[in-house]
Enzyme design. Sequence first.
Site, PDB file in Angstrom:
ATOM      1  N   GLU A   1     -49.935 -42.320  97.859  1.00 14.45           N
ATOM      2  CA  GLU A   1     -49.451 -41.967  99.008  1.00 14.45           C
ATOM      3  C   GLU A   1     -49.654 -43.018 100.310  1.00 14.45           C
ATOM      4  OE1 GLU A   1     -48.414 -40.071 102.146  1.00 14.45           O
ATOM      5  OE2 GLU A   1     -48.355 -39.014 100.348  1.00 14.45           O
TER       6      GLU A   1
ATOM      7  N   SER B   1     -44.004 -36.535 107.813  1.00 13.67           N
ATOM      8  CA  SER B   1     -45.411 -36.522 107.833  1.00 13.67           C
ATOM      9  C   SER B   1     -46.028 -37.596 106.906  1.00 13.67           C
ATOM     10  CB  SER B   1     -46.226 -35.262 107.101  1.00 13.67           C
ATOM     11  OG  SER B   1     -45.998 -34.295 108.352  1.00 13.67           O
TER      12      SER B   1
ATOM     13  N   ASN C   1     -49.288 -38.256 105.077  1.00  8.94           N
ATOM     14  CA  ASN C   1     -50.931 -37.858 104.582  1.00  8.94           C
ATOM     15  C   ASN C   1     -50.776 -37.383 103.517  1.00  8.94           C
ATOM     16  OD1 ASN C   1     -49.372 -35.538 106.526  1.00  8.94           O
ATOM     17  ND2 ASN C   1     -50.678 -34.594 105.062  1.00  8.94           N
TER      18      ASN C   1
ATOM     19  N   MET D   1     -45.768 -32.876 104.057  1.00  9.41           N
ATOM     20  CA  MET D   1     -45.539 -31.610 104.992  1.00  9.41           C
ATOM     21  C   MET D   1     -46.076 -30.367 104.585  1.00  9.41           C
ATOM     22  SD  MET D   1     -43.707 -31.861 107.827  1.00  9.41           S
ATOM     23  CE  MET D   1     -42.195 -32.799 107.847  1.00  9.41           C
TER      24      MET D   1
ATOM     25  N   THR E   1     -45.097 -23.515 107.196  1.00 10.37           N
ATOM     26  CA  THR E   1     -45.623 -22.157 107.566  1.00 10.37           C
ATOM     27  C   THR E   1     -45.846 -21.278 106.085  1.00 10.37           C
ATOM     28  OG1 THR E   1     -43.108 -21.575 107.615  1.00 10.37           O
ATOM     29  CG2 THR E   1     -44.168 -22.207 109.362  1.00 10.37           C
TER      30      THR E   1
ATOM     31  N   VAL F   1     -45.751 -47.555  98.414  1.00 12.61           N
ATOM     32  CA  VAL F   1     -44.826 -48.053  97.388  1.00 12.61           C
ATOM     33  C   VAL F   1     -43.477 -48.644  97.906  1.00 12.61           C
ATOM     34  CG1 VAL F   1     -43.474 -47.467  95.305  1.00 12.61           C
ATOM     35  CG2 VAL F   1     -45.637 -46.609  95.669  1.00 12.61           C
TER      36      VAL F   1
ATOM     37  N   HIS G   1     -35.964 -29.230 106.815  1.00 11.35           N
ATOM     38  CA  HIS G   1     -35.572 -28.663 105.629  1.00 11.35           C
ATOM     39  C   HIS G   1     -34.359 -29.626 105.130  1.00 11.35           C
ATOM     40  CE1 HIS G   1     -36.838 -24.405 106.279  1.00 11.35           C
ATOM     41  NE2 HIS G   1     -38.157 -25.118 106.231  1.00 11.35           N
TER      42      HIS G   1
ATOM     43  N   ASN H   1     -36.971 -31.909  98.187  1.00  9.72           N
ATOM     44  CA  ASN H   1     -35.690 -31.174  98.851  1.00  9.72           C
ATOM     45  C   ASN H   1     -34.605 -31.912  98.448  1.00  9.72           C
ATOM     46  OD1 ASN H   1     -37.632 -29.264  99.496  1.00  9.72           O
ATOM     47  ND2 ASN H   1     -37.666 -29.794 101.711  1.00  9.72           N
TER      48      ASN H   1
ATOM     49  N   THR I   1     -38.792 -25.047  99.853  1.00 17.71           N
ATOM     50  CA  THR I   1     -39.741 -25.752  98.995  1.00 17.71           C
ATOM     51  C   THR I   1     -40.001 -25.025  97.323  1.00 17.71           C
ATOM     52  OG1 THR I   1     -41.052 -26.379 100.875  1.00 17.71           O
ATOM     53  CG2 THR I   1     -42.332 -26.290  99.090  1.00 17.71           C
TER      54      THR I   1
END
Length: 516
Positions: free
Chosen positions: A39, A116, A118, A122, A127, A232, A449, A483, A495
């Site tokens: 990551e 994002s 981390n 995401m 939500t 990577v 999305h 996605n 998702t």
Amino acid sequence: MSRYPESVDVAIVGSGPTGAAYARILSEQAPDAVVAMFEVGPSVSTPAGAHVKNIEDEALRQEAQRRSQGPAAEEATVRNPGAVTSGMRRARPGTYLLPEGYQVDGEDGLPVAAFSSNVGGMAAHWTGACPRPGGSERISFLTDLDELLGEADRLLGVTTDAFDRAPFTALVRERLAAAVDDGREEWARVQRMPLAVHRREDGRLVWSGSDIVLGDVTRQNPNFSLFDESLVTSVLTEDGRAAGVRVRDLRTGEQHDVHARFVVVAADALRTPQVLWASGIRPDALGRTLNDQAQVVYAARIKDAAEVAAASGAGAPSLGTDEVIDGPLSEQSGVSWVPFTDDKPFHGQIMQLDASPVPLAGDDPVVPGSIVGLGLFCAKDLQWDDRVEFSADEVDSYGMPAMTIHYRLTDRDHEILDAARAEIVELAKAVGEPIGDRPFTMPLGASLHYQGTTRMGETDDGRSVCSPDSQVWDVPGLFVAGNGVIPTATACNPTLTSVALAVRGALHIARTLASV
């Protein structure tokens, strides 16, 4: 000494829900396989990959969001979700915008295309909406799609009853159903929104992130390792087959090669094709058929909320101390779903809000749960020339090939948007009294999305990047996830579908490992 292994069975690039799904299925189905996950961003929660809403301390939660914002960690973000409609190019907490290349002159572009960085991707900030695709959203050549979606429900911890105690949710669904259900098949009628959230025994909500997808079986697997702050830069190949990854340790700047029998790139719909392009893996369809979901939002007020509550014998809900955490869902919220249909190609996400995204007239007290936010996501008219391109000369903040987005709304897209604007006004009237003169159309890219850039195909006809098992055509051992793999024009939150496709790919790898 390198903190990375010299070789593994499976290297996974990206720790979002689809990368986590590969790790989970392999831990269950091939526990002897050595799996390494890389990551680019840091771990911002305990357990790694958890949703930031589960961090109870507000200061710690905001710090986790800041650290997720990658190269834009110090930039201001929009705390009020409604402010995104103002046209301001500012990211939501936990995300950062594509700084340039998001719009070409004469095109619509994706002005608020966001990322994002981390552990958990995401899914640490989403939500949690997990509706199933319907009608033309479904992938017709996958006969096992429903079974795969069921597995995705399991991995994500999807429920439909977490908000049953929220005020007026049944009333909102009843009023929406009266307006839209006539003539619809049962699957397309108004219903509870499936959400990746569950309620603990002590009553607190737990939002699913990649930590839920990984589960204890992966965390306790001695053959699984997660490496954060690890970029990577390319997929290694030998004799045309995937052979590992080249990774840069962002803590030291050192570069290492990790050999692998299988490589899964699950970096997101924009960075996955970036990694492939940087690796010299450039099928014609790479980055093409990019699609986003144009989004229309509105709000309504249940003006008779107190009277309804009194008539039911429950009384008006008290204000309490419940909090909205950087988004519209809290203990006072309920979430309803108006499914996509081919006749009305938009997906409705209807959420009760503790505060309106637009100013309220007058000084009347707001009964918690009585402000209803309505959002319609529109399916894109898919176009081959809607695409993300990569530069051979310019680089981004990570040193990877710089992106340029080419994106246009077609006449059909504008027709669907006009229909969505008209529909959302009728839905608002059905629920209560609309707030504001007209609905807002969100800046393109606001849905987060993004799809289609590594799309799946039934056959290798030059219009897709990967097979029904998510294996890249002509590069055995290389799989893509996220996605971007979804080949259809969807309006529903993607998702659940992308995790379902990841399950299929992971099972293929597990079977292959078992056969040798």
